[in-house]
Design a protein around this motif. Structure first.
Motif, PDB file in Angstrom:
ATOM      1  N   GLU A 160      -7.042   6.588  -7.964  1.00  0.00           N
ATOM      2  CA  GLU A 160      -7.223   5.493  -7.018  1.00  0.00           C
ATOM      3  C   GLU A 160      -6.150   4.419  -7.258  1.00  0.00           C
ATOM      4  O   GLU A 160      -5.684   4.239  -8.393  1.00  0.00           O
ATOM      5  CB  GLU A 160      -8.604   4.869  -7.175  1.00  0.00           C
ATOM      6  N   SER A 161      -5.795   3.710  -6.183  1.00  0.00           N
ATOM      7  CA  SER A 161      -4.782   2.652  -6.272  1.00  0.00           C
ATOM      8  C   SER A 161      -5.360   1.329  -5.794  1.00  0.00           C
ATOM      9  O   SER A 161      -6.149   1.294  -4.840  1.00  0.00           O
ATOM     10  CB  SER A 161      -3.568   2.996  -5.404  1.00  0.00           C
ATOM     11  N   LEU A 162      -4.943   0.260  -6.453  1.00  0.00           N
ATOM     12  CA  LEU A 162      -5.267  -1.091  -6.014  1.00  0.00           C
ATOM     13  C   LEU A 162      -4.013  -1.943  -6.048  1.00  0.00           C
ATOM     14  O   LEU A 162      -3.177  -1.805  -6.959  1.00  0.00           O
ATOM     15  CB  LEU A 162      -6.321  -1.731  -6.924  1.00  0.00           C
ATOM     16  N   THR A 200     -14.706  -4.286  -7.415  1.00  0.00           N
ATOM     17  CA  THR A 200     -14.057  -3.078  -6.908  1.00  0.00           C
ATOM     18  C   THR A 200     -14.140  -1.952  -7.929  1.00  0.00           C
ATOM     19  O   THR A 200     -14.368  -0.787  -7.581  1.00  0.00           O
ATOM     20  CB  THR A 200     -12.589  -3.373  -6.567  1.00  0.00           C
ATOM     21  N   ASP A 229      -6.093  -3.603   4.375  1.00  0.00           N
ATOM     22  CA  ASP A 229      -6.518  -2.426   3.619  1.00  0.00           C
ATOM     23  C   ASP A 229      -7.423  -2.869   2.461  1.00  0.00           C
ATOM     24  O   ASP A 229      -7.060  -3.779   1.700  1.00  0.00           O
ATOM     25  CB  ASP A 229      -5.282  -1.685   3.093  1.00  0.00           C
ATOM     26  N   ARG A 240      -7.914  -1.752  -0.291  1.00  0.00           N
ATOM     27  CA  ARG A 240      -7.303  -1.578  -1.615  1.00  0.00           C
ATOM     28  C   ARG A 240      -6.438  -2.772  -1.998  1.00  0.00           C
ATOM     29  O   ARG A 240      -5.925  -2.827  -3.112  1.00  0.00           O
ATOM     30  CB  ARG A 240      -6.482  -0.288  -1.643  1.00  0.00           C
ATOM     31  N   ILE A 258       0.833  -1.197   0.000  1.00  0.00           N
ATOM     32  CA  ILE A 258       0.000   0.000   0.000  1.00  0.00           C
ATOM     33  C   ILE A 258       0.871   1.253   0.000  1.00  0.00           C
ATOM     34  O   ILE A 258       0.562   2.256  -0.644  1.00  0.00           O
ATOM     35  CB  ILE A 258      -0.956  -0.003   1.209  1.00  0.00           C
TER      36      ILE A 258
END
Length: 340
Positions: free
Chosen positions: A148-150, A181, A169, A171, A123
């Protein structure tokens, strides 16, 4: 819409070439093997993600793989989806075994077959990439678009866990949750912020500024040319060197014969040393004595001799010509998943 496909990492190709030409007794061999396994697993993980991304390959999306951009510092993105409402940055992980997260300490550990490894919390990596991407976009004149981050785990043999009572998390997901998602993000950001044409301009600018990593493994691992084993490697059993007979190469170990086995050797030379080769270097790398044979082999490949035949230009494409280095026949001795 896919506008930039995956790139075969040059570092992976160079490590694969060194690995097959470095004696296993060399003090740097295990380190090189482990680094190769990590690169290989990462690359294959990025390819495996395509199975889950196919539904996002729509006209309103612009998808880019294998981006390496620079704004004050260099950052790398596995996959980026440009949507009119938001941008989605995907960091791919291809690990098997039990993976545990401790976000409080910023750590991720992986246990596989009794072997435990520690990594930075992905993360942190994803957030840093998103921050750098936002700065790159602002420098390009684009602001106000959510990024946004995954972190997506693609291996079916991974078990994601958490430390104590902490939550993992949200994500961090497995690839089979990617569609859900993505739909949640679409609901979170219902407003259209950028027209499709602007997305295309941004994507083309990213392709233009993409700077693939130019690795120098000899410097990194403090290797010399003398450490590299020359010779034609048998494509069947890996025995080295194959011997030159009249018009062909033959392996003394398995008996395999080939007319073109020297081409892969030239590709190795291209990756490891130079994009030009002299007759003398060819004789050393082919392990033959005849200057005439070396010259004929080079000329047959339409390689142009320069300076009155002093050197020949090697012209290979890293995306097309090195599939022999991307084999998955080896056991995963380093503990990474090489085959999905």
């Amino acid at each position: 819409m896919l506008i930039k496909n995956h790139e075969v990492p040059l570092a992976l190709l160079k490590l694969a070439s060194i690995k097959r030409r470095l004696p296993s007794t060399h003090p740097k061999y295990q380190k090189i093997f482990n680094d190769w396994a990590l690169y290989n697993a990462g690359y294959r993980g990025e390819l495996a993600l395509d199975y889950y991304l196919h539904r996002f390959n729509q006209p309103e999306n612009y998808m880019l793989h294998s981006l390496r951009l620079h704004h004050k510092q260099t950052f790398q993105i596995d996959t980026l989806i440009l949507h009119p409402n938001f941008f989605l940055l995907i960091e791919v992980k291809n690990l098997s075994g039990k993976v545990n997260f401790d976000h409080g300490f910023g750590l991720m550990t992986r246990e596989n077959n009794g072997h435990v490894q520690s990594f930075q919390d992905p993360i942190i990596q994803a957030e840093n990439q998103a921050f750098l991407l936002q700065n790159w976009l602002i420098n390009f004149g684009v602001s106000g678009v959510p990024v946004e981050s995954l972190v997506v785990f693609v291996n079916n043999h991974v078990h994601l866990t958490r430390s104590d009572e902490q939550h993992v998390d949200p994500r961090i997901i497995h690839a089979n949750k990617l569609a859900d998602t993505y739909n949640q993000l679409h609901q979170k950001y219902p407003k259209n912020l950028l027209p499709t044409q602007k997305l295309r301009v941004i994507g083309q600018k990213m392709i233009q500024e993409n700077k693939p990593l130019q690795a120098n493994p000899f410097q990194k691992y403090q290797l010399t040319r003398k450490a590299i084993q020359p010779g034609i490697i048998c494509p069947i059993c890996d025995f080295t060197p194959m011997k030159r007979y009249h018009g062909y190469w033959k392996c003394d170990s398995c008996g395999h014969s080939s007319t073109f086995a020297h081409i892969d050797a030239l590709k190795d030379f291209y990756l490891l040393f130079n994009d030009q080769i002299t007759n003398r270097e060819a004789r050393w790398f082919f392990q033959i004595d005849s200057r005439k044979v070396a010259r004929n082999l080079l000329i047959k490949l339409s390689m142009v001799g320069k300076n009155k035949g002093a050197s020949y230009q090697l012209d290979f494409n890293t995306e097309r010509d090195f599939t022999y280095l991307l084999s998955t026949k080896e056991k995963d001795q380093a503990g990474y998943s090489l085959v999905q």
